[in-house]
Design an enzyme around this catalytic site. Structure first.
Site, mmCIF file in Angstrom:
data_model
loop_
_atom_site.group_PDB
_atom_site.id
_atom_site.type_symbol
_atom_site.label_atom_id
_atom_site.label_comp_id
_atom_site.label_asym_id
_atom_site.label_seq_id
_atom_site.Cartn_x
_atom_site.Cartn_y
_atom_site.Cartn_z
ATOM 1 C CE LYS A 46 -3.470 -0.955 -0.627
ATOM 2 N NZ LYS A 46 -3.854 -1.647 -1.919
ATOM 3 C CG HIS A 101 4.885 -6.255 -1.205
ATOM 4 N ND1 HIS A 101 4.848 -4.920 -1.526
ATOM 5 C CD2 HIS A 101 3.739 -6.789 -1.710
ATOM 6 C CE1 HIS A 101 3.728 -4.683 -2.219
ATOM 7 N NE2 HIS A 101 3.051 -5.791 -2.338
ATOM 8 C CB SER A 131 -4.037 2.557 1.760
ATOM 9 O OG SER A 131 -4.148 2.033 0.460
HETATM 10 P P1 A3P Z 1 -5.190 4.884 -1.213
HETATM 11 O O1 A3P Z 1 -5.905 3.631 -0.765
HETATM 12 O O2 A3P Z 1 -4.746 5.739 -0.057
HETATM 13 O O3 A3P Z 1 -5.952 5.657 -2.231
HETATM 14 P P2 A3P Z 1 -0.243 -0.292 -3.574
HETATM 15 O O4 A3P Z 1 -0.184 -0.133 -5.063
HETATM 16 O O5 A3P Z 1 1.101 -0.403 -2.947
HETATM 17 O O6 A3P Z 1 -1.195 -1.361 -3.175
HETATM 18 O O7 A3P Z 1 -0.798 1.091 -2.983
HETATM 19 C C1 A3P Z 1 -2.124 1.505 -3.250
HETATM 20 C C2 A3P Z 1 -2.270 2.962 -2.898
HETATM 21 O O8 A3P Z 1 -1.576 3.762 -3.874
HETATM 22 C C3 A3P Z 1 -3.730 3.418 -2.921
HETATM 23 O O9 A3P Z 1 -3.818 4.424 -1.918
HETATM 24 C C4 A3P Z 1 -3.814 3.983 -4.341
HETATM 25 O O10 A3P Z 1 -4.896 4.877 -4.523
HETATM 26 C C5 A3P Z 1 -2.480 4.696 -4.421
HETATM 27 N N1 A3P Z 1 -2.094 5.044 -5.795
HETATM 28 C C6 A3P Z 1 -1.945 4.224 -6.850
HETATM 29 N N2 A3P Z 1 -1.637 4.922 -7.963
HETATM 30 C C7 A3P Z 1 -1.589 6.221 -7.597
HETATM 31 C C8 A3P Z 1 -1.338 7.445 -8.313
HETATM 32 N N3 A3P Z 1 -1.101 7.458 -9.617
HETATM 33 N N4 A3P Z 1 -1.377 8.600 -7.594
HETATM 34 C C9 A3P Z 1 -1.628 8.600 -6.270
HETATM 35 N N5 A3P Z 1 -1.888 7.478 -5.553
HETATM 36 C C10 A3P Z 1 -1.860 6.304 -6.214
#
Ligand code: A3P
Length: 289
Positions: A46, A101, A131
């Site tokens: 996340k 990870h 998140s």
């Molecule tokens: P939120 O749940 O706070 O919106 P991962 O890819 O490591 O699982 O992380 C997911 C988080 O990254 C989510 O956060 C997602 O919305 C955010 N995320 C993914 N792409 C993004 C982007 N282009 N800009 C900002 N946040 C992004």
């Protein structure tokens, strides 16, 4: 109610989802041979993993959109530890990009002696927790997170996917990688994506034109990625990931924790994290309260 054993497996002390990991995939990862021109983005879950799966191919190829428009994110920049890698590894063209990870000490032997470059993405742990809380609600292959309070306790104790956040950060801060590793924060990327892309591109020896940087920034914005069917998990059946419960591209901002933490929860969270960081030679890039 299913027990966690039905969802999760243990690998060297870490809890991993069975849906995406197996003892075979972990053996494959352990025996994986890194090449010197490989790039690996390391994230605690996340912290911005899928974002890096969009950014890396574009930075490496100078802004050609083909990979992000034709290849699902999990095959485009595969997870080192997941089942999918063995299936598609032969299709990856060099320079290859991966995400992982894993904490530092679980990387494959070949990684340490290769010249593969590493980008470690850090995100404020409070936003990671929020998140993750929503992600556990929408992903059917993860255990129900319970109440926010309950999930916070699990998070702080490290009874969550890939263990304690502080252990992960510490492990990647104490490496012998020298200039093979760069650190970047999710918050910096939110605040000024073109600047973050310039930083990444210079680190990878790419020196992209300003035009290419702007083009990549546009395609890696939250809005563009949320609409990209090759990255927004709409290819995954709803029984596995249900966007009606919570979309994968949920908010994409820094500081959403302020909408979720009570003052008691904030005090507890801050005191546990500060205690874990005591005596560390590096400081966290955000204030925790
Ligand atoms: P939120 O749940 O706070 O919106 P991962 O890819 O490591 O699982 O992380 C997911 C988080 O990254 C989510 O956060 C997602 O919305 C955010 N995320 C993914 N792409 C993004 C982007 N282009 N800009 C900002 N946040 C992004």
């Amino acid at each position: 109610m299913m027990s966690s054993g039905e969802f999760y497996m243990l690998h060297r002390g870490l809890v991993l989802p069975k849906e995406t990991h197996s003892s075979e995939s972990l053996k494959f990862a352990q025996e994986f041979t890194f090449k010197d021109d490989d790039v690996v983005a390391v994230t605690y879950p996340k912290a911005g993993t899928i974002w890096m799966q969009e950014i890396l191919p574009l930075v490496l190829n100078g802004g050609d959109l083909t990979p992000i428009q034709t290849i699902p994110n999990w095959d485009r920049v595969p997870w080192l530890e997941e089942k999918r890698l063995a299936v598609i590894v032969d299709q990856l063209a060099s320079p290859r990009a991966f995400v992982t990870h894993f904490p530092y000490h679980l990387m494959p032997t070949s990684f340490y002696t290769s010249k593969a470059k590493v980008i470690y993405v850090m995100r404020n742990p409070k936003d990671i927790m929020v998140s993750s809380y929503y992600f556990h609600q929408m992903a059917a292959f993860l255990e129900d997170p319970g109440t926010f309070d309950e999930f916070m306790e699990k998070f702080l104790e490290g009874r969550v996917l890939f263990g304690k956040w502080t252990d992960h950060v510490k492990s990647w801060r104490h490496t012998e990688l020298g200039d093979r590793i760069m650190y970047i924060t999710y918050e910096d990327m939110v605040q000024d994506l073109p600047a973050a892309l310039r930083h990444i591109s210079n680190f990878l020896g790419r020196n992209l034109s300003e035009e290419a940087i702007q083009k990549i920034a546009e395609h890696c914005s939250f809005k563009s990625m949320k609409a990209n069917n090759m990255s927004n998990f709409s290819l995954v059946p709803k029984v596995y990931m249900d966007p009606n419960k919570s979309p994968f591209f949920r908010k994409g901002i820094a500081g959403d924790w302020k909408n979720h933490f009570s003052s008691e929860q904030l005090a507890r969270f801050t005191s546990v994290i500060c205690k874990e960081m005591e005596g560390e030679s590096f400081s966290l890039p955000w204030s925790l309260d």
